[in-house]
Design a protein around this motif. Structure first.
Motif, short mmCIF file in Angstrom:
data_model
loop_
_atom_site.label_atom_id
_atom_site.label_comp_id
_atom_site.label_asym_id
_atom_site.label_seq_id
_atom_site.Cartn_x
_atom_site.Cartn_y
_atom_site.Cartn_z
N ALA A 1 0.93 -1.09 -0.12
CA ALA A 1 -0.02 0.10 0.08
C ALA A 1 0.88 1.33 0.06
CB ALA A 1 -0.89 0.00 1.17
N GLY A 2 1.79 1.16 0.77
CA GLY A 2 2.88 2.42 0.66
C GLY A 2 3.41 2.73 -0.62
N LEU A 3 3.84 1.40 -1.27
CA LEU A 3 4.25 1.62 -2.70
C LEU A 3 3.31 2.24 -3.82
CD1 LEU A 3 6.35 -1.83 -2.98
CD2 LEU A 3 7.37 0.45 -2.82
N ARG A 4 2.19 1.69 -3.47
CA ARG A 4 1.18 2.26 -4.40
C ARG A 4 0.98 3.80 -4.14
NH1 ARG A 4 -1.64 -2.19 -2.47
NH2 ARG A 4 -1.47 -3.83 -3.98
N ALA A 5 1.09 4.21 -3.03
CA ALA A 5 0.82 5.77 -2.24
C ALA A 5 2.01 6.49 -3.21
CB ALA A 5 0.68 5.78 -0.83
N ASP A 6 3.44 5.90 -3.00
CA ASP A 6 4.28 6.49 -3.54
C ASP A 6 4.20 6.68 -4.85
OD1 ASP A 6 5.52 6.66 -1.00
OD2 ASP A 6 6.85 5.05 -1.44
N ALA A 7 3.59 5.73 -5.75
CA ALA A 7 3.35 5.97 -7.20
C ALA A 7 2.38 6.92 -7.68
CB ALA A 7 2.85 4.39 -7.77
N ASP A 8 1.41 7.00 -6.78
CA ASP A 8 0.52 8.10 -6.81
C ASP A 8 1.19 9.73 -6.67
OD1 ASP A 8 -1.74 6.20 -7.28
OD2 ASP A 8 -2.37 6.55 -5.10
N LEU A 9 2.08 9.60 -5.76
CA LEU A 9 2.80 10.84 -5.58
C LEU A 9 3.65 11.15 -6.90
CD1 LEU A 9 4.07 10.70 -2.04
CD2 LEU A 9 2.71 12.17 -2.87
N MET A 10 4.37 9.91 -7.54
CA MET A 10 5.25 10.17 -8.75
C MET A 10 4.17 10.63 -9.58
SD MET A 10 8.15 9.84 -7.70
CE MET A 10 9.16 9.79 -9.12
N ASP A 11 2.89 10.06 -9.93
CA ASP A 11 2.05 10.51 -10.66
C ASP A 11 1.78 12.05 -10.81
OD1 ASP A 11 1.68 8.31 -12.76
OD2 ASP A 11 0.16 7.44 -11.33
N GLY A 12 1.35 12.47 -9.57
CA GLY A 12 1.29 13.89 -9.29
C GLY A 12 2.40 14.92 -9.63
N TYR A 13 3.54 14.49 -9.25
CA TYR A 13 4.72 15.12 -9.50
C TYR A 13 4.83 15.23 -11.22
CZ TYR A 13 6.45 14.03 -5.08
OH TYR A 13 6.46 14.02 -3.67
N ALA A 14 4.42 14.25 -11.99
CA ALA A 14 4.55 14.08 -13.36
C ALA A 14 3.67 15.04 -14.01
CB ALA A 14 4.25 12.79 -13.84
N ARG A 15 2.30 15.04 -13.31
CA ARG A 15 1.32 16.18 -13.68
C ARG A 15 1.68 17.60 -13.45
NH1 ARG A 15 -1.86 12.42 -11.70
NH2 ARG A 15 -2.24 13.10 -9.54
N ARG A 16 2.44 17.79 -12.38
CA ARG A 16 2.98 19.13 -12.15
C ARG A 16 3.97 19.57 -13.01
NH1 ARG A 16 4.01 19.09 -5.75
NH2 ARG A 16 4.97 21.05 -6.08
N LEU A 17 4.82 18.78 -13.55
CA LEU A 17 5.85 19.09 -14.32
C LEU A 17 5.46 19.32 -15.36
CD1 LEU A 17 8.68 16.26 -12.98
CD2 LEU A 17 9.01 18.76 -13.04
N LEU A 18 4.55 18.61 -16.00
CA LEU A 18 3.92 19.01 -17.33
C LEU A 18 3.15 20.17 -17.41
CD1 LEU A 18 2.63 15.33 -18.35
CD2 LEU A 18 4.56 16.52 -19.13
N ALA A 19 2.51 20.54 -16.36
CA ALA A 19 1.66 21.82 -16.17
C ALA A 19 2.81 22.96 -16.35
CB ALA A 19 0.90 21.86 -14.85
N THR A 20 3.89 22.91 -15.40
CA THR A 20 4.99 23.68 -15.59
C THR A 20 5.51 24.21 -16.93
OG1 THR A 20 5.37 23.33 -13.04
CG2 THR A 20 7.12 24.62 -14.39
N ALA A 21 5.79 22.98 -17.70
CA ALA A 21 6.27 22.96 -18.89
C ALA A 21 5.29 23.82 -19.82
CB ALA A 21 6.47 21.65 -19.73
N THR A 22 4.05 23.53 -19.60
CA THR A 22 2.90 24.13 -20.58
C THR A 22 2.79 25.80 -20.12
OG1 THR A 22 1.52 22.27 -20.57
CG2 THR A 22 0.36 24.25 -20.99
N ALA A 23 2.98 25.86 -18.89
CA ALA A 23 2.88 27.34 -18.43
C ALA A 23 4.05 28.20 -19.05
CB ALA A 23 2.89 27.36 -16.83
N LEU A 24 5.23 27.34 -19.04
CA LEU A 24 6.56 28.33 -19.47
C LEU A 24 6.69 28.09 -20.95
CD1 LEU A 24 9.15 26.90 -16.86
CD2 LEU A 24 8.00 29.12 -16.84
N GLY A 25 6.00 27.35 -21.48
CA GLY A 25 5.73 27.41 -22.98
C GLY A 25 5.50 28.58 -23.68
N GLY A 26 6.63 28.98 -24.58
CA GLY A 26 6.40 30.25 -25.25
C GLY A 26 6.75 31.57 -24.54
N ARG A 27 7.10 31.44 -23.27
CA ARG A 27 7.49 32.75 -22.62
C ARG A 27 9.00 33.06 -22.83
NH1 ARG A 27 4.53 32.65 -16.68
NH2 ARG A 27 2.34 32.40 -17.81
N ALA A 28 9.29 34.26 -23.25
CA ALA A 28 10.58 34.70 -23.64
C ALA A 28 11.57 34.45 -22.59
CB ALA A 28 10.43 36.16 -24.20
N ALA A 29 11.42 34.53 -21.26
CA ALA A 29 12.00 34.40 -20.27
C ALA A 29 12.61 33.14 -19.93
CB ALA A 29 11.37 35.22 -18.80
#
Length: 86
Positions: free
Chosen positions: A20-48
């Motif tokens: 169960a702990g491993l499954r919870a860790d997997a859910d966290l990793m999926d959450g990190y992936a979503r946050r990373l992709l959201a950040t990539a999208t938010a930064l996309g096209g920004r000159a800075a």
């Protein structure tokens, strides 16, 4: 003098808790992936934002998803092991 070590086998309940702990860790990793992709999208096209940032964040997100899959695989194997009583 020879000392024999006795292999300690964790009780099934402990193994299932660990799975169960491993499954919870997997859910966290999926959450990190979503946050990373959201950040990539938010930064996309920004000159800075440096050009390599988006691809780097997407690679990290893919690594997080891979890790999540491996954690789930390990959790299932551990749970199966606990169920068989092996």
């Amino acid at each position: 003098m020879v000392i024999e070590s006795i292999r300690a086998i964790a009780p099934a309940r402990e193994l299932l808790d660990r799975a169960a702990g491993l499954r919870a860790d997997a859910d966290l990793m999926d959450g990190y992936a979503r946050r990373l992709l959201a950040t990539a999208t938010a930064l996309g096209g920004r000159a800075a934002a440096p050009a390599p940032v988006g691809p780097a964040l997407r690679r990290q997100a893919a690594a997080c998803r891979t890790a999540a899959g491996r954690l789930r695989t390990a959790a299932e194997a551990l749970a199966a092991h606990a169920r068989t009583g092996a």
